[in-house]
Design a protein around this motif. Structure first.
Motif, PDB file in Angstrom:
ATOM      1  N   ILE A  33       0.842  -1.202   0.000  1.00  0.00           N
ATOM      2  CA  ILE A  33       0.000   0.000   0.000  1.00  0.00           C
ATOM      3  C   ILE A  33       0.879   1.254   0.000  1.00  0.00           C
ATOM      4  O   ILE A  33       0.651   2.191  -0.776  1.00  0.00           O
ATOM      5  N   PHE A  34       1.901   1.269   0.865  1.00  0.00           N
ATOM      6  CA  PHE A  34       2.766   2.446   0.970  1.00  0.00           C
ATOM      7  C   PHE A  34       3.528   2.717  -0.329  1.00  0.00           C
ATOM      8  O   PHE A  34       3.852   3.864  -0.636  1.00  0.00           O
ATOM      9  N   ALA A  39      -3.902  -1.343  -4.183  1.00  0.00           N
ATOM     10  CA  ALA A  39      -4.870  -0.256  -4.045  1.00  0.00           C
ATOM     11  C   ALA A  39      -5.036   0.124  -2.574  1.00  0.00           C
ATOM     12  O   ALA A  39      -5.071  -0.741  -1.692  1.00  0.00           O
ATOM     13  N   ASN A  40      -5.121   1.421  -2.322  1.00  0.00           N
ATOM     14  CA  ASN A  40      -5.327   1.915  -0.973  1.00  0.00           C
ATOM     15  C   ASN A  40      -6.798   2.246  -0.762  1.00  0.00           C
ATOM     16  O   ASN A  40      -7.329   3.183  -1.358  1.00  0.00           O
ATOM     17  N   GLY A  51       1.625   6.590  -0.385  1.00  0.00           N
ATOM     18  CA  GLY A  51       2.144   6.491  -1.739  1.00  0.00           C
ATOM     19  C   GLY A  51       3.145   7.562  -2.119  1.00  0.00           C
ATOM     20  O   GLY A  51       3.697   7.523  -3.225  1.00  0.00           O
ATOM     21  N   GLU A  52       3.417   8.528  -1.223  1.00  0.00           N
ATOM     22  CA  GLU A  52       4.394   9.577  -1.516  1.00  0.00           C
ATOM     23  C   GLU A  52       5.806   9.019  -1.337  1.00  0.00           C
ATOM     24  O   GLU A  52       6.187   8.638  -0.224  1.00  0.00           O
ATOM     25  N   PRO A 102      10.229   5.993   3.488  1.00  0.00           N
ATOM     26  CA  PRO A 102      10.876   5.500   2.270  1.00  0.00           C
ATOM     27  C   PRO A 102      12.384   5.651   2.337  1.00  0.00           C
ATOM     28  O   PRO A 102      12.911   6.484   3.085  1.00  0.00           O
ATOM     29  N   ALA A 103      13.090   4.850   1.569  1.00  0.00           N
ATOM     30  CA  ALA A 103      14.544   4.978   1.482  1.00  0.00           C
ATOM     31  C   ALA A 103      14.908   6.374   0.989  1.00  0.00           C
ATOM     32  O   ALA A 103      14.233   6.937   0.116  1.00  0.00           O
TER      33      ALA A 103
END
Length: 251
Positions: A33-34, A39-40, A51-52, A102-103
């Motif tokens: 999801i992230f 789908a979220n 999703g950012e 996120p990385a």
């Protein structure tokens, strides 16, 4: 360990090896999801920045969205850790959160200095928080830091360091140093040194986490618990959102 928790306001403990399967399930379910691989369908009110790719992401009340999270929260070993540290008579879930960094997300992945008591929905709550890393971590992952003994500072819940996003941790740290009582030393302590640890902290302990500059994402579960040390204390009224995890009087 109880004496250390009482004095420092936090402890770092070894994770139960039996948690690994649940951690894997949670990682698989929510990383998709992230990262926009699935789908979220989570209500927008429960999400931050889903999703950012360059921002910290968050899902609230995650125990109502995942059976694996629910089972981890009700893990007998986690309950026993809490009882050993606090002498709890009753433990009620206050809230649960997933944080995804996120990385190479940089400063947009900061979580600024705060106490969890200020974020609780009721001033009657006695809050304790367990933070469990769900995937491998390193010193560059943006791990949590605590200010040792800050839960004992007089009036520490009166201060709000929210300076917007991304958080300026250097500015916030200076503000925190400025409110440190004269008779105590200011000491920051990193939470984890290896992948098998997790932390439990007092709701009045100041803490933050920095940016993830590593090559892999960082996913962690935060579990906020309301602790009662007698049989007749205040309880949150919503038993679905805030289930009783442990009640000594029923045993």
């Amino acid at each position: 360990m109880k004496d250390k928790y009482t004095k420092d306001g936090f402890v770092v403990l070894e994770q139960d090896k039996n948690w690994q399967a649940l951690k894997n399930e949670i990682c698989y379910q929510f990383t998709r999801i992230f990262t926009n691989a699935a789908a979220n369908k989570i209500p927008a009110a429960l999400c931050w920045n889903i999703g950012e790719p360059n921002k910290i992401q968050k899902i609230d009340t995650v125990h109502m969205l995942s059976h694996s999270v629910y089972r981890l929260i009700f893990s007998p070993s986690l309950i026993q850790y809490i009882i050993n540290l606090t002498g709890a008579h009753k433990i009620q879930l206050n809230s649960s959160h997933l944080f995804f960094k996120p990385a190479h997300s940089g400063n947009s992945g900061n979580v600024g200095w705060h106490t969890d008591y200020k974020n609780s929905r009721c001033n009657k709550l006695n809050i304790i928080v367990a933070c469990i890393p769900l995937n491998p971590i390193s010193k560059h992952s943006g791990n949590m830091k605590f200010v040792k003994g800050s839960h004992l500072w007089s009036g520490n819940t009166e201060h709000d360091f929210n300076d917007g996003a991304p958080c300026d941790l250097e500015l916030q740290t200076q503000k925190l140093v400025d409110i440190t009582p004269d008779n105590v030393g200011y000491q920051e302590v990193y939470a984890y040194s290896n992948n098998n640890e997790f932390s439990i902290h007092n709701g009045n302990t100041w803490h933050c986490s920095g940016p993830n500059s590593s090559d892999v994402f960082r996913l962690s579960l935060s579990i906020s618990l309301h602790i009662q040390t007698d049989a007749f204390g205040y309880c949150l009224p919503d038993n679905v959102r805030n289930p009783i995890i442990y009640n000594k009087s029923y045993l």
